[in-house]
Design an enzyme around this catalytic site. Sequence first.
Site, PDB file in Angstrom:
ATOM      1  N   LEU A 176      18.686  -1.933  32.988  1.00 28.99           N
ATOM      2  CA  LEU A 176      19.795  -2.862  32.698  1.00 28.99           C
ATOM      3  C   LEU A 176      21.142  -2.131  32.620  1.00 28.99           C
ATOM      4  CD1 LEU A 176      17.838  -4.921  30.036  1.00 28.99           C
ATOM      5  CD2 LEU A 176      18.819  -5.914  32.098  1.00 28.99           C
ATOM      6  N   GLU A 208       1.332   0.716  10.165  1.00 29.97           N
ATOM      7  CA  GLU A 208      -0.103   0.443  10.427  1.00 29.97           C
ATOM      8  C   GLU A 208      -0.804   1.673  10.992  1.00 29.97           C
ATOM      9  OE1 GLU A 208      -1.813  -2.138   9.721  1.00 29.97           O
ATOM     10  OE2 GLU A 208      -0.441  -3.847   9.573  1.00 29.97           O
ATOM     11  N   LEU A 249       0.848  -1.204   0.000  1.00 29.70           N
ATOM     12  CA  LEU A 249       0.000   0.000   0.000  1.00 29.70           C
ATOM     13  C   LEU A 249       0.884   1.255   0.000  1.00 29.70           C
ATOM     14  CD1 LEU A 249      -2.866   1.232   0.222  1.00 29.70           C
ATOM     15  CD2 LEU A 249      -2.604   1.179   2.708  1.00 29.70           C
TER      16      LEU A 249
END
Length: 393
Positions: A348, A373, A137
């Site tokens: 972390l 999307e 698309l």
Amino acid sequence: MSKAPLTLEQLSGIDQSLSDEERLVQQSVRRFVRERFLPGAGARFEEERFPVELIPEIASLGLLGASLTGYGCAGMSAVSYGLALSELEYGDSGLRSFASVQGSLAMYPIWRYGTDAQKERWLPGMARGELIGCFGLTEPDAGSDPGAMKTRARRDGDDYVLTGTKMWITNAPIAHLAVVWAKVDEGGAESIKGFVVERGARGFDTPVVKGKMSLRASSTGEIVLDGCRVPRENMLDGATGLGGPLSCLTQARFGIAFAVLGAAKASWEAAAAYAQNRVAFGKPIAAKQLIQERLVDMAQEIAKGEIMAMHFARLKDQGRLSPAQVSLCKRNNCKIAIEVCREARAILGGNGILLDYPAIRHALNLESVFTYEGTHEVHTLILGKALTGHDAF
Ligand code: TGC
Ligand code: FAD
């Protein structure tokens, strides 16, 4: 530490609401991801390689066209489908993208808008993972505004001749067929139609997009259509206008909205486990208030996201989920997921930038998921329009 720490699942209690069938789907995909995908996930990300060798196993779990019925598809409920995609995204967004595109964007338009002959021809092979599909698309100059596409399909006898370029197409380099959306001028009226273009057609090429710093374990390409001749029988006659591709996006966006929580959970779990063992100033950092606040905020957002996804999945199973609700869920869950992964990366410390831990990989992947999307802003504007009645695009 007096008691075993609470898990994310115990906190949200979502698992307690699952049926036996939903739990079975969740557990079997979980096993596959942890045993077959996660070992080597960091290396594949580094090598920019999608593990095509796992496609037969993904297919045998019923994950290709999972929510479709017939043609060898699993006919899963929306809840089971969402749980399955979330487990895939616990592994890597690229793994989930592969399944989303195959099912919601390549198989769904054929299943919904194709003729019986088209469905028989392509869907069973796609469900078995023998035929891989992609969805074209977006174009280099038309992403958020797909109505501005330049790709044209010109009628020539019994064929259509397609010319144009599609950009950022997941699975394109490994696809056997592409569902391509193009403008057609018939009788002076312009409309958008979908075509199934098969690999091997002259004038069809899918060059790889190189140098991605996100979704590196996903295969992304262009679709170049240079006077590509496609028989009329490959046109998806049942869809006319932008509503065709947008209806496919609604399916895919629902899956993504549910799935991104998998990436968030993997990152949270890595950070929480690390915090128990990492000692600073004489104590595990998990015993520090500032670390606890971050872990709590992250767990809270994951639980809220899961409750929303589960509620909307149950509505979808009743046929009552609206595109605006899908936008709400995609917008919220992608945002909280990327924020959770970034926070996990920070907990972390320096180790968080290594591929030895999943958080940086998930955070980088979610940059794409935040954008594709429908970008975060596009979903804001869809919801803004729905809530106010004013189009602010
Ligand atoms: P607009 O005038 O609003 O609508 C045009 C026609 O479409 C209908 N429609 C929908 N139908 C079904 N589902 C939806 N969600 C729909 N939204 C709109 C609408 O009713 C209308 O029908 P009709 O019959 O009246 O003509 O169109 P617009 O040009 O103003 O644009 C609306 C907008 C901006 C929301 C839309 O174009 C949009 O969503 N843009 C974002 C584009 C996008 O999401 N692209 C994604 C490409 S695929 C991808 O990213 C795959 S990544 C996969 C992976 O790797 O996992
Ligand atoms: P643009 O539309 O140019 O947007 C640029 C910026 O402007 C964004 O921040 C956007 O939110 C903002 N913006 C746009 N319009 C407005 C507005 N009206 N108001 C305010 N802000 C606005 N496409 C496919 O068709 N098939 C696929 O399989 C596919 N897979 C993809 C895989 C990856 C890894 C990526 C990164 C993308 C993929 N895409 C795919 C494309 C994706 O859908 C587009 O990137 C997305 O829709 C945004 O389009 P764009 O990149 O052209 O950005």
